[in-house]
Design a protein around this motif. Structure first.
Motif, PDB file in Angstrom:
ATOM      1  N   VAL A 320      47.849  43.154  47.612  1.00  0.00           N
ATOM      2  CA  VAL A 320      46.847  43.276  46.552  1.00  0.00           C
ATOM      3  C   VAL A 320      45.519  42.713  47.065  1.00  0.00           C
ATOM      4  CG1 VAL A 320      46.233  42.663  44.190  1.00  0.00           C
ATOM      5  CG2 VAL A 320      48.630  43.022  44.799  1.00  0.00           C
ATOM      6  N   ASN A 321      44.465  43.481  46.875  1.00  0.00           N
ATOM      7  CA  ASN A 321      43.123  43.044  47.269  1.00  0.00           C
ATOM      8  C   ASN A 321      42.221  42.937  46.039  1.00  0.00           C
ATOM      9  OD1 ASN A 321      43.473  42.902  50.138  1.00  0.00           O
ATOM     10  ND2 ASN A 321      43.470  45.150  50.182  1.00  0.00           N
ATOM     11  N   VAL A 322      41.681  41.735  45.828  1.00  0.00           N
ATOM     12  CA  VAL A 322      40.660  41.509  44.796  1.00  0.00           C
ATOM     13  C   VAL A 322      39.493  40.819  45.499  1.00  0.00           C
ATOM     14  CG1 VAL A 322      40.116  40.435  42.580  1.00  0.00           C
ATOM     15  CG2 VAL A 322      42.436  41.279  43.020  1.00  0.00           C
ATOM     16  N   LYS A 323      38.529  41.657  45.945  1.00  0.00           N
ATOM     17  CA  LYS A 323      37.447  41.157  46.795  1.00  0.00           C
ATOM     18  C   LYS A 323      36.088  41.521  46.197  1.00  0.00           C
ATOM     19  CE  LYS A 323      38.315  39.943  50.623  1.00  0.00           C
ATOM     20  NZ  LYS A 323      38.531  38.579  51.166  1.00  0.00           N
ATOM     21  N   ASN A 324      35.122  40.674  46.483  1.00  0.00           N
ATOM     22  CA  ASN A 324      33.747  40.930  46.038  1.00  0.00           C
ATOM     23  C   ASN A 324      33.245  42.257  46.595  1.00  0.00           C
ATOM     24  OD1 ASN A 324      32.673  38.823  44.379  1.00  0.00           O
ATOM     25  ND2 ASN A 324      32.938  37.418  46.113  1.00  0.00           N
ATOM     26  N   GLY A 325      32.687  43.073  45.709  1.00  0.00           N
ATOM     27  CA  GLY A 325      32.069  44.327  46.133  1.00  0.00           C
ATOM     28  C   GLY A 325      33.044  45.412  46.525  1.00  0.00           C
ATOM     29  N   GLN A 326      34.351  45.187  46.352  1.00  0.00           N
ATOM     30  CA  GLN A 326      35.356  46.197  46.682  1.00  0.00           C
ATOM     31  C   GLN A 326      36.203  46.514  45.457  1.00  0.00           C
ATOM     32  OE1 GLN A 326      37.764  45.022  50.038  1.00  0.00           O
ATOM     33  NE2 GLN A 326      35.996  44.292  51.235  1.00  0.00           N
ATOM     34  N   VAL A 378      48.427  38.649  49.120  1.00  0.00           N
ATOM     35  CA  VAL A 378      47.311  38.653  48.172  1.00  0.00           C
ATOM     36  C   VAL A 378      46.025  38.238  48.892  1.00  0.00           C
ATOM     37  CG1 VAL A 378      46.359  37.604  46.104  1.00  0.00           C
ATOM     38  CG2 VAL A 378      48.784  38.178  46.197  1.00  0.00           C
ATOM     39  N   ASN A 379      45.012  39.070  48.794  1.00  0.00           N
ATOM     40  CA  ASN A 379      43.693  38.754  49.335  1.00  0.00           C
ATOM     41  C   ASN A 379      42.714  38.690  48.161  1.00  0.00           C
ATOM     42  OD1 ASN A 379      44.536  38.968  52.164  1.00  0.00           O
ATOM     43  ND2 ASN A 379      44.689  41.182  51.758  1.00  0.00           N
ATOM     44  N   VAL A 380      42.227  37.487  47.833  1.00  0.00           N
ATOM     45  CA  VAL A 380      41.401  37.317  46.643  1.00  0.00           C
ATOM     46  C   VAL A 380      40.218  36.394  46.943  1.00  0.00           C
ATOM     47  CG1 VAL A 380      42.890  35.448  45.817  1.00  0.00           C
ATOM     48  CG2 VAL A 380      41.403  36.651  44.200  1.00  0.00           C
ATOM     49  N   ASP A 381      39.053  36.798  46.460  1.00  0.00           N
ATOM     50  CA  ASP A 381      37.870  35.943  46.549  1.00  0.00           C
ATOM     51  C   ASP A 381      37.774  35.088  45.292  1.00  0.00           C
ATOM     52  OD1 ASP A 381      37.184  36.971  49.000  1.00  0.00           O
ATOM     53  OD2 ASP A 381      35.760  38.456  48.202  1.00  0.00           O
ATOM     54  N   ASP A 382      37.067  33.998  45.431  1.00  0.00           N
ATOM     55  CA  ASP A 382      36.904  33.088  44.296  1.00  0.00           C
ATOM     56  C   ASP A 382      35.979  33.672  43.234  1.00  0.00           C
ATOM     57  OD1 ASP A 382      38.493  31.246  45.556  1.00  0.00           O
ATOM     58  OD2 ASP A 382      36.808  30.192  46.514  1.00  0.00           O
ATOM     59  N   GLY A 383      36.247  33.257  41.998  1.00  0.00           N
ATOM     60  CA  GLY A 383      35.344  33.555  40.894  1.00  0.00           C
ATOM     61  C   GLY A 383      35.409  34.963  40.352  1.00  0.00           C
ATOM     62  N   LEU A 384      36.538  35.660  40.577  1.00  0.00           N
ATOM     63  CA  LEU A 384      36.658  37.036  40.103  1.00  0.00           C
ATOM     64  C   LEU A 384      37.704  37.139  38.999  1.00  0.00           C
ATOM     65  CD1 LEU A 384      36.551  38.931  43.521  1.00  0.00           C
ATOM     66  CD2 LEU A 384      34.653  38.522  41.931  1.00  0.00           C
ATOM     67  N   SER A 385      37.557  38.199  38.206  1.00  0.00           N
ATOM     68  CA  SER A 385      38.465  38.408  37.073  1.00  0.00           C
ATOM     69  C   SER A 385      38.979  39.841  37.075  1.00  0.00           C
ATOM     70  CB  SER A 385      37.739  38.119  35.759  1.00  0.00           C
ATOM     71  OG  SER A 385      38.567  38.439  34.656  1.00  0.00           O
ATOM     72  N   VAL A 386      40.296  39.981  36.849  1.00  0.00           N
ATOM     73  CA  VAL A 386      40.933  41.302  36.706  1.00  0.00           C
ATOM     74  C   VAL A 386      41.928  41.197  35.564  1.00  0.00           C
ATOM     75  CG1 VAL A 386      42.322  43.107  37.787  1.00  0.00           C
ATOM     76  CG2 VAL A 386      40.736  41.780  39.178  1.00  0.00           C
ATOM     77  N   SER A 387      41.898  42.160  34.657  1.00  0.00           N
ATOM     78  CA  SER A 387      42.810  42.090  33.516  1.00  0.00           C
ATOM     79  C   SER A 387      44.238  42.438  33.932  1.00  0.00           C
ATOM     80  CB  SER A 387      42.364  43.066  32.417  1.00  0.00           C
ATOM     81  OG  SER A 387      42.572  44.406  32.827  1.00  0.00           O
ATOM     82  N   ALA A 388      45.179  41.867  33.192  1.00  0.00           N
ATOM     83  CA  ALA A 388      46.590  42.173  33.449  1.00  0.00           C
ATOM     84  C   ALA A 388      46.877  43.652  33.242  1.00  0.00           C
ATOM     85  CB  ALA A 388      47.471  41.333  32.534  1.00  0.00           C
TER      86      ALA A 388
END
Length: 681
Positions: A320-326, A378-388
């Motif tokens: 799972v990727n949750v990254k800034n600008g992606q 899991v690849n995640v940047d700080d300060g981001l939000s994704v709904s369940a």
């Protein structure tokens, strides 16, 4: 790893089998199944069933394992085409004509030799391999050592019944239901007359056996190299199917299966492994009142735990990727395929940002699917939000995509050729030859004095170098070869050197032996030839001539004979065989062999008081119809065949019978016309 193969008589049982963890299922299409009284599957239902199974990585084998009559061939061709379009993984067949037609229409589709084909020895397995079968379904009457001998002899796949009902007759050789009631077991309508109360002295139900269970022996059988563990029971309820699959899975995983619950769901006085252990005592069993009441609602509901949700079959690696600008992405990999679902850009967290721990927990929720989590990255940047909800949607899309790829991976896309009917011809016959089959030395001595017989079928044990007229003798080997094949081959080799040239063949094993020893092969009625395709296939194997199945109507047998390239005949006299069994119903165990007990009554008795003669050999007992077949006054029909076979069992004057046929005389007293005029279902 060996597969667990489950029976499916209807859609609910299919779901139960797959969810309980079966690796493969076998089921019948609506017309040509050896369990015609099961619901079976229409063409549309079959497509849905195969798609469901292939999504789950489960194979589907279709049981086209009945004998087929000529008039049914066009419908059979359509059934084969429907199965190929549904993308099934294999056909289980008994009839060599079905095998021939299947190869014509869809040559890529694997063929499995049904247990009804009576493959019970190494030579039979080798012959099946040469004929293009990829798997043989072994008879339930085999011991561990006999199974091992077959596996060691040939690199063909083997399928073995490990749980369920146990036939007392050799597979493919039972005619009791058809001869006594017109319902052919070879045609999928066995009425199970062996479960009725046949007696021997004060012993009752002498033909009815307990159910088989080898579940606890599966680890041993897996090491032996058995390809597929088969559960019997296409007429059984879903709870039975799920419970049996679960028990097999537990045993293979090294656990202790719950056989008591399985016994309570269905058994006949418990279970037996008698044939497998080579111990034929204490195998009798019937369905008692206690057996029925044991299947309580509590037991049945307990079995539902095994199939109320999908089996976790596939390990899924997740990234799972949750990254800034992606865009948020969810990748799932299983079964060497993968898919990525891409969503929206993640938002800046207003209150609580997503963490790696949260994403790992949320994205690893694979409940209600066939997947279980493996490695989660899991690849995640700080300060981001994704709904369940958004993560759930991505997970759903990735799973759907991977499932579609698994479905495609398990699909075959067979090339289907059009059905092309065989050319037919109508050859003219002259007065038929007479042949006879003898059982005793006295009968052999009598018939050798008769010039009317073109051939004489005689048991190999009666023959030696001093026997006259070797050119007229067709050597008859035992039907069951699993425990004596090497000795039989040695004896036949000696007889061949002594000048015997002809061999009777009952099964593929005998055909293979005939080729190996350079005998001319003569087909017997036990080959169960009921259509032109089957007849042509056996002609191709090199048969010099053959007797047709006595389950045919006379008119159908006449048509087959007219269309044959080789001499073709029928059984025209004698006691028709009802069944041949390894377990003596009189002795409550193995046949007496050479002992020839003087106190043996040599019959069992049915509920109406009819005595069924029993002919004992060294390794089998043949149970015969009490009434003799006579066609001596039907010369207008007999002359349409190349030969008529007179089968002698207990006759002391064989000349009397022959003269009746030569003079067109109808006998007095009780007789039967067999199935030639009433037919079978």
């Amino acid at each position: 790893m060996s597969e667990i193969l489950a029976p499916c008589g209807a859609t609910e049982s299919l779901t139960a089998a797959v969810n309980a963890g079966a690796d493969a299922v076998y089921l019948g299409e609506e017309y040509f199944s050896a369990r015609k009284n099961a619901e079976n599957f229409t063409a549309e239902q079959l497509c849905d069933a195969v798609r469901f199974c292939h999504y789950n990585g489960v194979k589907v084998y279709v049981t086209l394992n009945t004998l087929v009559f000529d008039k049914e061939i066009p419908l059979l061709a359509k059934a084969i085409e429907n199965c190929a379009k549904a993308d099934v993984d294999g056909f289980i067949v008994q009839d060599m004509g079905v095998a021939r037609l299947a190869r014509q229409i869809v040559p890529e589709l694997p063929l499995h030799a049904s247990t009804q084909m009576t493959v019970n020895s190494p030579e039979g397995a080798v012959m099946a391999k040469k004929l293009g079968f990829t798997r043989v379904v072994l008879g339930r009457e085999l011991s561990f050592e006999q199974i091992k001998a077959i596996i060691d002899s040939c690199d063909i796949e083997t399928e073995l019944f490990v749980h369920g009902a146990l036939c007392v007759c050799l597979s493919g050789q039972c005619y009791m239901s058809s001869v006594l009631g017109g319902r052919s077991g070879n045609r999928g309508l066995c009425a199970q007359p062996c479960r009725l109360d046949f007696t021997s002295g004060d012993r009752h139900n002498v033909l009815s056996l307990k159910d088989l269970s080898l579940v606890e022996k599966l680890p041993e059988l897996e090491k032996l190299g058995v390809t597929s563990f088969k559960i019997e029971g296409r007429m059984k309820r879903p709870e039975y199917v799920a419970g049996a699959v679960n028990a097999c899975r537990v045993a293979l995983d090294g656990g202790t299966p719950d056989l008591m619950s399985l016994k309570n769901v269905f058994s006949r006085s418990g279970f037996t492994s008698g044939y497998f252990d080579d111990d034929f005592r204490n195998m009798q069993g019937v369905r008692t009142k206690d057996d029925v009441t044991a299947a309580t609602s509590k037991v049945l509901s307990g079995m539902k735990q095994y199939y109320h949700k999908p089996c976790k079959r596939f390990k899924a690696d997740i990234t799972v990727n949750v990254k800034n600008g992606q865009s948020v992405s969810y990748k799932l990999s299983a079964c060497n395929v993968s898919a990525v679902a891409v969503g929206d850009l993640p938002e800046k967290a207003m209150n609580r940002a997503v963490t790696a721990e949260y994403l790992e927990s949320q994205c690893g929720k694979l409940g209600g699917t066939v997947y279980y989590p493996g490695n989660i990255t899991v690849n995640v940047d700080d300060g981001l939000s994704v709904s369940a909800a958004h993560l759930n949607e991505l997970r759903r899309k990735a799973i759907e995509s991977v499932s579609e790829k698994i479905l495609e991976k398990n699909s075959h896309h067979y090339k289907i050729s059009p059905y092309i009917p065989l050319d037919s011809k109508d050859s003219k016959k002259i007065r038929p030859e007479f042949r006879c089959e003898v059982n005793t030395a006295e009968q052999l001595e009598q018939v050798l004095q008769e010039d009317e017989y073109s051939y004489i079928y005689a048991p190999m044990g009666l023959l030696d170098d001093d026997t006259p007229d070797k050119f007229r003798i067709i050597v008859v080997p035992p039907v069951f070869l699993a425990d004596c094949e090497n000795d039989v081959i040695k004896k036949l080799s000696v007889l061949r050197k002594q000048g015997y040239e002809h061999l009777a063949v009952h099964t593929l094993s005998h055909i293979g032996i005939a080729k190996k020893l350079d005998f001319k092969a003569h087909g017997m009625s036990r080959l169960n030839i009921t259509n032109r395709y089957s007849l042509r296939e056996y002609e191709k194997m090199g048969l010099a001539d053959t007797a047709l199945s006595f389950e045919l109507l006379m008119s159908d047998a006449v048509s087959l004979c007219a269309d044959s390239n080789i001499k073709t005949g029928i059984v025209g006299y004698g006691r028709l065989p009802l069944m041949i069994t390894r377990r003596c119903p009189i002795n409550n165990g193995k046949p007496c062999g050479k002992i020839k007990r003087t106190d043996c009554p040599r019959y069992i008795t049915d509920r109406q008081g009819n005595n069924m003669p029993c002919m004992c050999s060294e390794n089998t007992v043949e149970i015969l119809n009490p009434d003799k077949l006579y066609l001596s006054d039907r010369q207008s029909e007999l002359k349409k065949f190349d030969f008529i076979l007179l089968k002698f069992t207990d006759e002391t004057d064989t000349a009397e019978v022959l003269n009746m046929y030569l003079d067109d005389i109808k006998p007095d007293g009780k007789l039967t016309r067999g199935l030639y005029y009433r037919g079978v279902q």
